[in-house]
Write an enzyme that holds these catalytic residues in place. Structure first.
Site, PDB file in Angstrom:
ATOM      1  N   ASN A   2     -38.315   9.603  13.703  1.00 50.54           N
ATOM      2  CA  ASN A   2     -36.769   9.105  13.924  1.00 50.54           C
ATOM      3  C   ASN A   2     -36.524   7.999  14.982  1.00 50.54           C
ATOM      4  O   ASN A   2     -35.605   7.041  14.140  1.00 50.54           O
ATOM      5  CB  ASN A   2     -36.321  10.468  14.622  1.00 50.54           C
ATOM      6  CG  ASN A   2     -36.350  11.844  13.327  1.00 50.54           C
ATOM      7  OD1 ASN A   2     -36.983  11.506  12.592  1.00 50.54           O
ATOM      8  ND2 ASN A   2     -36.396  12.551  13.730  1.00 50.54           N
ATOM      9  N   ASP A  49     -38.622   1.533   8.024  1.00 47.47           N
ATOM     10  CA  ASP A  49     -38.246   2.833   7.008  1.00 47.47           C
ATOM     11  C   ASP A  49     -39.543   2.790   6.571  1.00 47.47           C
ATOM     12  O   ASP A  49     -39.303   4.054   6.326  1.00 47.47           O
ATOM     13  CB  ASP A  49     -36.873   2.233   5.642  1.00 47.47           C
ATOM     14  CG  ASP A  49     -37.075   2.702   5.232  1.00 47.47           C
ATOM     15  OD1 ASP A  49     -36.392   4.719   5.809  1.00 47.47           O
ATOM     16  OD2 ASP A  49     -37.074   3.495   3.836  1.00 47.47           O
ATOM     17  N   ASP A  52     -42.169   4.726   9.263  1.00 44.25           N
ATOM     18  CA  ASP A  52     -41.492   6.166  10.215  1.00 44.25           C
ATOM     19  C   ASP A  52     -42.299   6.998   9.999  1.00 44.25           C
ATOM     20  O   ASP A  52     -42.574   7.653  10.183  1.00 44.25           O
ATOM     21  CB  ASP A  52     -40.081   5.990  10.025  1.00 44.25           C
ATOM     22  CG  ASP A  52     -39.642   5.784   8.578  1.00 44.25           C
ATOM     23  OD1 ASP A  52     -40.381   6.408   7.670  1.00 44.25           O
ATOM     24  OD2 ASP A  52     -38.097   6.564   8.827  1.00 44.25           O
ATOM     25  N   ARG A  57     -46.788  10.911   9.815  1.00 48.91           N
ATOM     26  CA  ARG A  57     -47.599  12.065   9.164  1.00 48.91           C
ATOM     27  C   ARG A  57     -49.514  12.298  10.418  1.00 48.91           C
ATOM     28  O   ARG A  57     -50.237  12.824  10.599  1.00 48.91           O
ATOM     29  CB  ARG A  57     -48.352  11.101   8.032  1.00 48.91           C
ATOM     30  CG  ARG A  57     -47.354  11.198   7.235  1.00 48.91           C
ATOM     31  CD  ARG A  57     -47.783  11.318   5.911  1.00 48.91           C
ATOM     32  NE  ARG A  57     -47.802   9.788   5.163  1.00 48.91           N
ATOM     33  CZ  ARG A  57     -46.454   9.287   4.387  1.00 48.91           C
ATOM     34  NH1 ARG A  57     -45.567   9.854   4.498  1.00 48.91           N
ATOM     35  NH2 ARG A  57     -46.895   8.361   4.944  1.00 48.91           N
ATOM     36  N   ASP A  70     -33.930  10.537   8.107  1.00 48.12           N
ATOM     37  CA  ASP A  70     -34.603   9.208   7.656  1.00 48.12           C
ATOM     38  C   ASP A  70     -33.159   8.769   5.809  1.00 48.12           C
ATOM     39  O   ASP A  70     -32.895   7.289   5.777  1.00 48.12           O
ATOM     40  CB  ASP A  70     -35.874   8.773   6.625  1.00 48.12           C
ATOM     41  CG  ASP A  70     -36.567   8.270   6.088  1.00 48.12           C
ATOM     42  OD1 ASP A  70     -36.599   7.141   6.335  1.00 48.12           O
ATOM     43  OD2 ASP A  70     -36.261   7.623   4.435  1.00 48.12           O
ATOM     44  N   HIS A  71     -33.270   9.647   5.406  1.00 49.77           N
ATOM     45  CA  HIS A  71     -32.590   9.750   3.986  1.00 49.77           C
ATOM     46  C   HIS A  71     -30.730   9.513   4.782  1.00 49.77           C
ATOM     47  O   HIS A  71     -30.079   8.498   4.093  1.00 49.77           O
ATOM     48  CB  HIS A  71     -31.992  11.239   3.947  1.00 49.77           C
ATOM     49  CG  HIS A  71     -33.662  11.049   2.353  1.00 49.77           C
ATOM     50  ND1 HIS A  71     -34.497  10.538   2.427  1.00 49.77           N
ATOM     51  CD2 HIS A  71     -33.741  12.038   1.167  1.00 49.77           C
ATOM     52  CE1 HIS A  71     -36.072  10.112   2.181  1.00 49.77           C
ATOM     53  NE2 HIS A  71     -35.026  11.517   1.504  1.00 49.77           N
ATOM     54  N   ASP A  74     -30.212   6.000   5.368  1.00 53.22           N
ATOM     55  CA  ASP A  74     -31.081   4.923   4.011  1.00 53.22           C
ATOM     56  C   ASP A  74     -29.444   5.196   3.472  1.00 53.22           C
ATOM     57  O   ASP A  74     -29.580   4.142   3.086  1.00 53.22           O
ATOM     58  CB  ASP A  74     -32.337   5.644   3.578  1.00 53.22           C
ATOM     59  CG  ASP A  74     -33.191   5.387   3.543  1.00 53.22           C
ATOM     60  OD1 ASP A  74     -33.700   4.527   3.817  1.00 53.22           O
ATOM     61  OD2 ASP A  74     -33.940   6.190   3.273  1.00 53.22           O
TER      62      ASP A  74
END
Length: 342
Positions: A2, A49, A52, A57, A70-71, A74
């Site tokens: 994040n 972007d 991340d 993962r 994340d979204h 965005d």
């Protein structure tokens, strides 16, 4: 992960600060290095972007909070990047700038609406976060090399093969915006509708029952259009960036609530309190009750309201996710501690 996302967004915020300090009229022309800074900031945002998720993962820290964070960034970047790109194109305080910003918000809203129903964020073969953003970066570099005036030559000169299809008074920028609008509607929004239709058909649900969910964006965009069309100060006194940031923050809340509903399997949200200033402002502007001073005062109050409301809501949601999942938002919890929590 994040923190990587937030760092990427900070590059774009820095570019907007450069715009306000060096080229507040969004037209310029500014120094060549400024346009290269715009392109580099966009490229860094795109890189961070994309990284991340891989970092999440790799460290085993993927979580619903990461997707929401994340979204959410965005969604805010739709407006921020739009302002930067409009500056790179020397669109100025004009409807061209408004169009660029709202093209980005519209495509993102449809993608989020589609993901809510399909469970998949389908970006297609040509999508905003990669190919379109790459073209935007190259456009910034082109402005730095040849100057932003290249975007304002006659359309017939800038597009020799198809330029004559457009009115003689149109600039290259006008033609590019029209081409973008057509591609956005038929190449993205319509595809999103088809994907939602397929998902509803598989789940034995009514596709037409999902269409009223689009009204929220219509109200958002319509309110902005009505307010701007009847404004006494936003265009004439250079307050467009303030208006766009205000509307963009409200849009960030709209889309983030949809993502949150998707993650928590809640009903589709059809309303957010941050739309109230935009709707009220549109009504007052349309009636003609604003004077330049009262409109600016109302706009500043609206800006403060939507920003405070957005960050209060975001902090509350992040805190509850972290508490429930036993994680930190901007740092990685040690594996042993995560194992104990699980």
């Amino acid at each position: 992960p994040n923190l990587i996302t937030l760092t990427g967004l900070s590059f774009e915020v820095f570019d907007v600060l450069l715009v306000l300090l060096i080229m507040p009229d969004l037209e310029g022309p500014g120094p060549a290095w400024l346009y290269f800074a715009f392109g580099i900031g966009m490229w860094l945002y795109s890189t961070f972007d994309n990284v991340d998720g891989k970092q999440a993962r790799r460290t085993g820290t993927s979580s619903p909070l990461g997707e929401l964070f994340d979204h959410g960034c965005d969604a805010l970047n739709c407006t921020i990047a739009g302002i930067v790109e409009a500056s790179a194109f020397a669109c100025g305080i004009s409807w061209q700038t408004v169009a660029i910003v709202f093209f980005t918000t519209m495509t993102f809203f449809f993608s989020t609406w589609e993901e809510y129903h399909t469970g998949v964020l389908y970006l297609g073969y040509i999508n905003g976060p990669t190919e379109i953003l790459t073209l935007a970066v190259l456009a910034c570099f082109a402005s730095g090399i040849w100057g932003p005036a290249i975007w304002h030559v006659p359309a017939s000169q800038g597009l020799p093969l198809i330029g004559r299809l457009f009115p003689e008074t149109w600039e290259l920028m006008d033609a590019l915006l029209m081409i973008t609008a057509i591609a956005m509607i038929f190449g993205h929004c319509l595809v999103c509708c088809l994907n939602v239709y397929s998902a509803c058909k598989e789940q034995n649900r009514s596709f037409f029952a999902t269409l009223p969910q689009l009204v929220q964006y219509v109200v958002f965009a319509g309110s902005c259009y009505i307010w701007l069309s009847n404004s006494t100060t936003i265009f004439t006194n250079n307050h467009l960036v303030l208006f766009m940031v205000t509307a963009g923050t409200a849009f960030g809340r709209i889309v983030s609530k949809i993502i949150l509903a998707h993650l928590t399997e809640m009903p589709f949200p059809s309303y957010t309190v941050q739309m109230i200033p935009l709707v009220v402002g549109a009504v007052i502007a349309r009636i003609g009750w604003f004077t330049p001073s009262t409109e600016l005062f109302f706009l500043v109050i609206s800006f403060l309201f939507v920003v405070v409301a957005y960050f209060h809501w975001a902090l509350v949601v992040i805190e509850r996710f972290c508490e429930f999942l036993g994680i930190n938002c901007l740092t990685i919890t040690p594996r042993k501690q995560r194992a104990k929590t699980e």
